[in-house]
Design a protein around this motif. Structure first.
Motif, PDB file in Angstrom:
ATOM      1  N   PRO A   2      23.535 -11.416  55.611  1.00 38.69           N
ATOM      2  CA  PRO A   2      23.269 -10.800  54.306  1.00 38.69           C
ATOM      3  C   PRO A   2      21.858 -11.116  53.825  1.00 38.69           C
ATOM      4  O   PRO A   2      21.264 -12.122  54.188  1.00 38.69           O
ATOM      5  CB  PRO A   2      24.314 -11.449  53.397  1.00 38.69           C
ATOM      6  N   ARG A  56      23.991  -5.996  53.175  1.00 38.52           N
ATOM      7  CA  ARG A  56      24.271  -6.283  54.579  1.00 38.52           C
ATOM      8  C   ARG A  56      24.050  -4.989  55.354  1.00 38.52           C
ATOM      9  O   ARG A  56      24.658  -3.980  55.012  1.00 38.52           O
ATOM     10  CB  ARG A  56      25.706  -6.769  54.709  1.00 38.52           C
ATOM     11  N   VAL A  95      29.449 -14.602  54.408  1.00 34.71           N
ATOM     12  CA  VAL A  95      28.696 -13.954  53.330  1.00 34.71           C
ATOM     13  C   VAL A  95      28.837 -14.741  52.027  1.00 34.71           C
ATOM     14  O   VAL A  95      27.851 -14.987  51.330  1.00 34.71           O
ATOM     15  CB  VAL A  95      29.137 -12.485  53.139  1.00 34.71           C
TER      16      VAL A  95
END
Length: 153
Positions: A2, A56, A95
């Motif tokens: 990310p 992302r 993430v």
């Protein structure tokens, strides 16, 4: 992997449905007329805090909102992670953990020494992610009172 970037006013149209989804998932009443000005205050006045997009592979994966608060207990200003949300299709691969590290980096850059957050009692997965990242539960309960003239959630 990310990436993170500050939200801008141009991002609000894409971000509002994601925030609405977070509120639905967390059983928070949705009131766009209250949320939108708060988002604009985070975007427009850095002293208030930060609204950060999580992306992302070029797509919006989530967001976090961290407000800057003041407490004698914490020796001055501290960060309050108000909302952290990763879209279900974007979860996994660390993430959330990377987003927490970014929250902490934002707060350190502001000279803050402490980050606090709220987590629902009925969200054990999030609590575990926070614990593994070094957050500890406090023996006190968060309580709220809406002041007269203010709208409840």
């Amino acid at each position: 992997m990310p990436t993170f970037r500050p939200a801008t006013a141009a991002d609000l149209a894409a971000l509002l449905p994601v925030i609405r989804q977070f509120h639905a998932d967390e059983h928070i009443a949705w009131d766009e007329s209250r949320v939108r000005p708060a988002l604009e205050a985070l975007i427009g006045e850095p002293y208030n805090g930060r609204l950060v997009l999580i992306e992302r592979d070029g797509a919006l994966a989530g967001y976090f909102a961290v407000g800057f608060c003041f407490s004698l207990e914490f020796g001055g200003r501290y960060g309050l992670l108000d909302e952290l949300y990763v879209l279900p299709a974007q979860r996994g691969g660390g993430v959330g953990k990377r987003a927490l590290a970014e929250v902490e980096a934002v707060c350190r850059a502001e000279g803050l020494r402490c980050v606090r957050l709220e987590v629902s009692d009925d969200n054990p997965l999030a609590r575990e992610i926070y614990r593994r990242s070094g957050y500890a539960e406090n023996p006190r309960r968060l309580m709220t009172k809406w002041l007269s003239g203010a709208s409840e959630g």
